[in-house]
Motif scaffolding. Structure first.
Motif, PDB file in Angstrom:
ATOM      1  N   ASP A   1       4.485   4.191   2.857  1.00 19.97           N
ATOM      2  CA  ASP A   1       4.074   2.887   2.342  1.00 19.97           C
ATOM      3  C   ASP A   1       3.913   1.922   3.508  1.00 19.97           C
ATOM      4  O   ASP A   1       4.375   2.174   4.622  1.00 19.97           O
TER       5      ASP A   1
ATOM      6  N   VAL B   1      -3.340   0.231  -3.742  1.00 19.63           N
ATOM      7  CA  VAL B   1      -3.274  -1.043  -3.017  1.00 19.63           C
ATOM      8  C   VAL B   1      -3.069  -2.159  -4.032  1.00 19.63           C
ATOM      9  O   VAL B   1      -3.810  -2.251  -5.018  1.00 19.63           O
TER      10      VAL B   1
ATOM     11  N   THR C   1      -4.764   0.099   7.977  1.00 15.78           N
ATOM     12  CA  THR C   1      -3.393  -0.083   7.486  1.00 15.78           C
ATOM     13  C   THR C   1      -2.566   1.132   7.892  1.00 15.78           C
ATOM     14  O   THR C   1      -2.988   2.283   7.676  1.00 15.78           O
TER      15      THR C   1
ATOM     16  N   VAL D   1       0.861  -1.180   0.000  1.00 12.52           N
ATOM     17  CA  VAL D   1       0.000   0.000   0.000  1.00 12.52           C
ATOM     18  C   VAL D   1       0.898   1.229   0.000  1.00 12.52           C
ATOM     19  O   VAL D   1       1.845   1.326   0.790  1.00 12.52           O
TER      20      VAL D   1
ATOM     21  N   PHE E   1      -0.851  -4.263   3.372  1.00 12.41           N
ATOM     22  CA  PHE E   1      -2.272  -4.496   3.603  1.00 12.41           C
ATOM     23  C   PHE E   1      -2.446  -5.732   4.475  1.00 12.41           C
ATOM     24  O   PHE E   1      -1.664  -6.676   4.396  1.00 12.41           O
TER      25      PHE E   1
END
Length: 302
Positions: A204, A254, A222, A193, A207
């Motif tokens: 970043d 994602v 997340t 992600v 997930f």
């Protein structure tokens, strides 16, 4: 005219020509007085023995061969022609080692070629079977891609007042919906992600991995982190102006590996990609999502 050299036969009755008892003299009707002609004499001559042409040729060839053997050939280069049936397929001793090496190498090539052919044939069969299974699965189950939406965003550790690098922390609340009536979903580990602002990556993360039954809605949180991101003056100014107007835009992407499940049967791993456009009112932990739009790309058969 009579020949003068011929003398008459003597008339003495007491003298008679001697005749061999083994000889037979045939009298010619034209002969007189017991004389014989040259033709009669020639018929009684013994036959002469003539040599045949073959014997003469063979004798001459023998003489010629003996003469050639007796003379040594002059020095030089000679081409010797041999019949094909007299040529033996056996290498000379000095080339025997090389012959064995080449024979062994040829055998190895043949074995390697057969192995490659069998491997390619097996691979083709497996690909055909896999395509058949995929076709049957798509026709019978008709899987649908899941739907996503962002219900909450939290932002922390973002100081735009100074020129120092920032290390923001985002908490994204994602709502996942399985619209399949018969198929369950399994989200596996290894997802990614990322969050961007005007093309600049701010953080970043990964997930969450979970299982989702058919026609189910699951909400996951997340956490995304950025480390020492140096913003340019223009980017920093745009973030300040966006926060003043109450419309800070982010792009969320994602990528997650998923599997479909029917009872106890689970499919191979597939990939799903989701792109979301999010707008929040401020860069704090109590930020509110103003607008969001998530688009799920087509499922890729990994």
């Amino acid at each position: 005219m009579a020949d003068n050299n011929i003398q008459p036969w003597p008339r003495n009755k007491n003298i008679r020509p001697s005749v061999d008892s083994n000889d037979t003299i045939q009298r010619s009707p034209r002969s007189s007085g017991g004389f014989t002609t040259d033709k009669d004499i020639g018929s009684r001559r013994p036959p002469r023995h003539h040599q045949s042409v073959d014997s003469v040729d063979s004798t001459s060839s023998l003489y010629s061969i003996d003469s050639r053997r007796s003379k040594p050939p002059p020095p030089g280069t000679y081409h010797v022609q041999l019949p094909k049936e007299q040529i033996y397929r056996v290498p000379p001793p000095e080339n025997a080692h090389r012959y064995e090496y080449l024979s062994r190498q040829k055998h190895n090539r043949s074995a390697c070629r057969r192995c490659c052919c069998y491997s390619l044939a097996t691979l083709l069969v497996l690909l055909l079977l896999a395509g058949l299974v995929v076709g049957v699965f798509l026709l019978v189950c008709r899987p649908h891609k899941p739907r996503f939406s962002v219900s909450g965003v939290s932002v922390a550790v973002v100081n735009l007042a100074s020129q120092s690098p920032i290390s923001p922390v985002f908490k994204i609340k994602v709502r996942c919906k399985n619209v399949n009536g018969k198929l369950g979903l399994v989200y596996e580990k290894g997802s990614a992600v990322e969050i961007f602002h005007e093309g600049i990556k701010l953080g970043d993360g990964e997930f969450a991995a979970f299982e989702q039954p058919a026609e189910n809605v699951t909400v996951t949180v997340t956490k995304l982190r950025g480390s020492r991101i140096q913003l340019k003056s223009l980017s920093r100014k745009e973030l300040k102006d966006s926060e003043k107007t109450g419309k800070v835009r982010f792009d969320l992407r994602v990528k997650a590996p998923i599997r479909f499940r029917v009872g106890v049967v689970t499919t191979w791993t597939m990939g799903v990609t989701v792109d979301c456009k999010i707008t929040v009112n401020k860069l704090t932990s109590s930020a509110t999502v103003i607008t969001e739009d998530c688009v799920t790309q087509d499922i890729s058969l990994l």
